[in-house]
Design a protein around this motif. Structure first.
Motif, PDB file in Angstrom:
ATOM      1  N   VAL A  48      18.009 120.534 -44.645  1.00  0.00           N
ATOM      2  CA  VAL A  48      16.553 120.670 -44.654  1.00  0.00           C
ATOM      3  C   VAL A  48      16.210 122.098 -44.240  1.00  0.00           C
ATOM      4  O   VAL A  48      16.735 122.603 -43.242  1.00  0.00           O
ATOM      5  CB  VAL A  48      15.897 119.662 -43.679  1.00  0.00           C
ATOM      6  N   ARG A  49      15.357 122.717 -45.031  1.00  0.00           N
ATOM      7  CA  ARG A  49      14.840 124.049 -44.703  1.00  0.00           C
ATOM      8  C   ARG A  49      13.349 124.014 -44.927  1.00  0.00           C
ATOM      9  O   ARG A  49      12.879 123.552 -45.949  1.00  0.00           O
ATOM     10  CB  ARG A  49      15.453 125.106 -45.617  1.00  0.00           C
ATOM     11  N   ARG A  50      12.622 124.504 -43.953  1.00  0.00           N
ATOM     12  CA  ARG A  50      11.168 124.586 -44.115  1.00  0.00           C
ATOM     13  C   ARG A  50      10.601 125.594 -43.136  1.00  0.00           C
ATOM     14  O   ARG A  50      11.235 125.933 -42.145  1.00  0.00           O
ATOM     15  CB  ARG A  50      10.506 123.218 -43.983  1.00  0.00           C
ATOM     16  N   LYS A  51       9.397 126.022 -43.452  1.00  0.00           N
ATOM     17  CA  LYS A  51       8.664 126.911 -42.556  1.00  0.00           C
ATOM     18  C   LYS A  51       7.688 126.062 -41.776  1.00  0.00           C
ATOM     19  O   LYS A  51       7.052 125.167 -42.327  1.00  0.00           O
ATOM     20  CB  LYS A  51       7.914 127.966 -43.366  1.00  0.00           C
ATOM     21  N   PHE A  52       7.583 126.317 -40.484  1.00  0.00           N
ATOM     22  CA  PHE A  52       6.576 125.671 -39.655  1.00  0.00           C
ATOM     23  C   PHE A  52       6.133 126.667 -38.604  1.00  0.00           C
ATOM     24  O   PHE A  52       6.593 127.803 -38.590  1.00  0.00           O
ATOM     25  CB  PHE A  52       7.066 124.333 -39.083  1.00  0.00           C
ATOM     26  N   ALA A  53       5.227 126.255 -37.743  1.00  0.00           N
ATOM     27  CA  ALA A  53       4.695 127.196 -36.760  1.00  0.00           C
ATOM     28  C   ALA A  53       4.337 126.488 -35.466  1.00  0.00           C
ATOM     29  O   ALA A  53       4.094 125.279 -35.456  1.00  0.00           O
ATOM     30  CB  ALA A  53       3.458 127.891 -37.332  1.00  0.00           C
ATOM     31  N   LEU A  95       5.625 132.023 -36.098  1.00  0.00           N
ATOM     32  CA  LEU A  95       5.950 131.551 -37.434  1.00  0.00           C
ATOM     33  C   LEU A  95       7.465 131.391 -37.513  1.00  0.00           C
ATOM     34  O   LEU A  95       8.210 132.343 -37.266  1.00  0.00           O
ATOM     35  CB  LEU A  95       5.438 132.529 -38.491  1.00  0.00           C
ATOM     36  N   ILE A  96       7.897 130.186 -37.846  1.00  0.00           N
ATOM     37  CA  ILE A  96       9.284 129.771 -37.629  1.00  0.00           C
ATOM     38  C   ILE A  96       9.929 129.260 -38.915  1.00  0.00           C
ATOM     39  O   ILE A  96       9.288 128.588 -39.724  1.00  0.00           O
ATOM     40  CB  ILE A  96       9.322 128.664 -36.560  1.00  0.00           C
ATOM     41  N   ASN A  97      11.221 129.557 -39.066  1.00  0.00           N
ATOM     42  CA  ASN A  97      12.050 128.958 -40.110  1.00  0.00           C
ATOM     43  C   ASN A  97      12.922 127.897 -39.461  1.00  0.00           C
ATOM     44  O   ASN A  97      13.576 128.159 -38.440  1.00  0.00           O
ATOM     45  CB  ASN A  97      12.932 130.009 -40.783  1.00  0.00           C
ATOM     46  N   PHE A  98      12.931 126.707 -40.037  1.00  0.00           N
ATOM     47  CA  PHE A  98      13.683 125.563 -39.539  1.00  0.00           C
ATOM     48  C   PHE A  98      14.806 125.278 -40.522  1.00  0.00           C
ATOM     49  O   PHE A  98      14.564 125.169 -41.726  1.00  0.00           O
ATOM     50  CB  PHE A  98      12.726 124.365 -39.446  1.00  0.00           C
ATOM     51  N   GLU A  99      16.035 125.193 -40.025  1.00  0.00           N
ATOM     52  CA  GLU A  99      17.184 124.826 -40.845  1.00  0.00           C
ATOM     53  C   GLU A  99      17.978 123.775 -40.093  1.00  0.00           C
ATOM     54  O   GLU A  99      18.305 123.959 -38.920  1.00  0.00           O
ATOM     55  CB  GLU A  99      18.065 126.034 -41.130  1.00  0.00           C
ATOM     56  N   ALA A 100      18.270 122.680 -40.784  1.00  0.00           N
ATOM     57  CA  ALA A 100      18.990 121.590 -40.130  1.00  0.00           C
ATOM     58  C   ALA A 100      19.825 120.822 -41.145  1.00  0.00           C
ATOM     59  O   ALA A 100      19.575 120.870 -42.350  1.00  0.00           O
ATOM     60  CB  ALA A 100      18.006 120.644 -39.443  1.00  0.00           C
ATOM     61  N   VAL A 101      20.805 120.103 -40.618  1.00  0.00           N
ATOM     62  CA  VAL A 101      21.635 119.205 -41.415  1.00  0.00           C
ATOM     63  C   VAL A 101      21.538 117.830 -40.774  1.00  0.00           C
ATOM     64  O   VAL A 101      21.782 117.678 -39.571  1.00  0.00           O
ATOM     65  CB  VAL A 101      23.108 119.685 -41.447  1.00  0.00           C
ATOM     66  N   GLY A 102      21.155 116.836 -41.585  1.00  0.00           N
ATOM     67  CA  GLY A 102      20.972 115.479 -41.081  1.00  0.00           C
ATOM     68  C   GLY A 102      22.269 114.860 -40.585  1.00  0.00           C
ATOM     69  O   GLY A 102      23.309 114.980 -41.231  1.00  0.00           O
ATOM     70  N   ARG A 103      22.190 114.199 -39.443  1.00  0.00           N
ATOM     71  CA  ARG A 103      23.351 113.526 -38.871  1.00  0.00           C
ATOM     72  C   ARG A 103      23.693 112.320 -39.754  1.00  0.00           C
ATOM     73  O   ARG A 103      22.847 111.500 -40.062  1.00  0.00           O
ATOM     74  CB  ARG A 103      23.058 113.060 -37.447  1.00  0.00           C
ATOM     75  N   GLY A 104      24.922 112.257 -40.158  1.00  0.00           N
ATOM     76  CA  GLY A 104      25.365 111.147 -40.995  1.00  0.00           C
ATOM     77  C   GLY A 104      25.107 111.368 -42.473  1.00  0.00           C
ATOM     78  O   GLY A 104      25.973 111.144 -43.298  1.00  0.00           O
ATOM     79  N   GLU A 107      22.677 116.890 -37.147  1.00  0.00           N
ATOM     80  CA  GLU A 107      24.024 117.342 -36.820  1.00  0.00           C
ATOM     81  C   GLU A 107      23.999 118.808 -36.404  1.00  0.00           C
ATOM     82  O   GLU A 107      24.701 119.237 -35.499  1.00  0.00           O
ATOM     83  CB  GLU A 107      24.910 117.165 -38.055  1.00  0.00           C
ATOM     84  N   ARG A 108      23.189 119.575 -37.105  1.00  0.00           N
ATOM     85  CA  ARG A 108      22.986 120.988 -36.793  1.00  0.00           C
ATOM     86  C   ARG A 108      21.498 121.269 -36.902  1.00  0.00           C
ATOM     87  O   ARG A 108      20.824 120.757 -37.790  1.00  0.00           O
ATOM     88  CB  ARG A 108      23.750 121.877 -37.782  1.00  0.00           C
ATOM     89  N   LEU A 109      21.006 122.098 -35.999  1.00  0.00           N
ATOM     90  CA  LEU A 109      19.575 122.363 -35.945  1.00  0.00           C
ATOM     91  C   LEU A 109      19.348 123.773 -35.419  1.00  0.00           C
ATOM     92  O   LEU A 109      19.779 124.098 -34.311  1.00  0.00           O
ATOM     93  CB  LEU A 109      18.921 121.332 -35.012  1.00  0.00           C
ATOM     94  N   ASP A 110      18.707 124.616 -36.221  1.00  0.00           N
ATOM     95  CA  ASP A 110      18.425 125.990 -35.810  1.00  0.00           C
ATOM     96  C   ASP A 110      16.992 126.350 -36.168  1.00  0.00           C
ATOM     97  O   ASP A 110      16.497 125.963 -37.231  1.00  0.00           O
ATOM     98  CB  ASP A 110      19.349 126.979 -36.529  1.00  0.00           C
ATOM     99  N   ILE A 111      16.363 127.095 -35.291  1.00  0.00           N
ATOM    100  CA  ILE A 111      15.054 127.651 -35.594  1.00  0.00           C
ATOM    101  C   ILE A 111      15.114 129.160 -35.365  1.00  0.00           C
ATOM    102  O   ILE A 111      15.765 129.644 -34.437  1.00  0.00           O
ATOM    103  CB  ILE A 111      13.919 127.003 -34.763  1.00  0.00           C
ATOM    104  N   THR A 112      14.468 129.884 -36.263  1.00  0.00           N
ATOM    105  CA  THR A 112      14.409 131.336 -36.177  1.00  0.00           C
ATOM    106  C   THR A 112      12.955 131.755 -36.274  1.00  0.00           C
ATOM    107  O   THR A 112      12.261 131.357 -37.214  1.00  0.00           O
ATOM    108  CB  THR A 112      15.193 131.982 -37.338  1.00  0.00           C
ATOM    109  N   VAL A 113      12.496 132.518 -35.307  1.00  0.00           N
ATOM    110  CA  VAL A 113      11.121 133.003 -35.343  1.00  0.00           C
ATOM    111  C   VAL A 113      11.070 134.238 -36.238  1.00  0.00           C
ATOM    112  O   VAL A 113      11.766 135.209 -36.003  1.00  0.00           O
ATOM    113  CB  VAL A 113      10.592 133.336 -33.936  1.00  0.00           C
ATOM    114  N   SER A 114      10.242 134.150 -37.273  1.00  0.00           N
ATOM    115  CA  SER A 114      10.064 135.276 -38.187  1.00  0.00           C
ATOM    116  C   SER A 114       9.028 136.264 -37.679  1.00  0.00           C
ATOM    117  O   SER A 114       9.129 137.459 -37.938  1.00  0.00           O
ATOM    118  CB  SER A 114       9.618 134.778 -39.560  1.00  0.00           C
ATOM    119  N   ARG A 115       8.033 135.738 -36.948  1.00  0.00           N
ATOM    120  CA  ARG A 115       6.935 136.613 -36.528  1.00  0.00           C
ATOM    121  C   ARG A 115       6.172 135.996 -35.366  1.00  0.00           C
ATOM    122  O   ARG A 115       5.957 134.784 -35.337  1.00  0.00           O
ATOM    123  CB  ARG A 115       6.014 136.781 -37.728  1.00  0.00           C
ATOM    124  N   PHE A 116       5.780 136.844 -34.435  1.00  0.00           N
ATOM    125  CA  PHE A 116       4.869 136.460 -33.368  1.00  0.00           C
ATOM    126  C   PHE A 116       3.529 137.138 -33.635  1.00  0.00           C
ATOM    127  O   PHE A 116       3.493 138.309 -34.008  1.00  0.00           O
ATOM    128  CB  PHE A 116       5.372 136.929 -31.997  1.00  0.00           C
TER     129      PHE A 116
END
Length: 134
Positions: free
Chosen positions: A99-104, A85-94, A65-74
């Motif tokens: 969900v919050r997690r770090k990925f890259a 290095l990225i922070n992922f924040e999202a809200v599941g549709r329905g 439903e909502r999906l944002d990524i923020t780059v913490s560092r290049f």
């Protein structure tokens, strides 16, 4: 890392957050290859070209439903590679599940365009793959 590549990445991630697929694809070669992290088993492990990115985009965005990524560092890795290095924040549709997690992303450039993206499910795995320590 050239300032141009950093600005391209910033603009590409901003396009992602605006849900602007056309703007997002401007920064990728038509032959781009995207290797997913594998944390979402409903997705293919590899997507190729703009058509592949479109397929991933549609499938991935449909789940949220909502999906944002923020780059913490290049991190400049030389040889036209950048680690984001990225922070992922999202809200599941329905479901409304947050969900919050770090990925890259390990990105490879050629002539100013991204030609390869390798996604990692966490920062430690990405830093290790890039030969860096936290």
């Amino acid at each position: 890392m050239s300032q141009e590549n950093v600005e391209r990445l910033r603009a590409g991630y901003a396009a992602w957050n605006r849900a602007d697929l056309t703007g997002f694809l401007e920064f990728a070669s038509t032959n781009v290859i995207f290797y997913t992290s594998g944390i979402f088993p409903s997705h293919d492990s590899v997507y190729r070209g703009h058509d592949g990115i479109r397929k991933f985009w549609e499938t991935f965005h449909d789940a949220w439903e909502r999906l944002d990524i923020t780059v913490s560092r290049f991190e400049d890795l030389g040889n036209d590679q950048v680690l984001a290095l990225i922070n992922f924040e999202a809200v599941g549709r329905g479901s409304g599940v947050e969900v919050r997690r770090k990925f890259a992303h390990l990105l490879t450039f050629d002539e100013g365009l991204v030609i390869e993206v390798r996604a990692y499910a966490d920062w430690d795995a990405a830093l290790e793959a890039a030969g860096l320590q936290e």
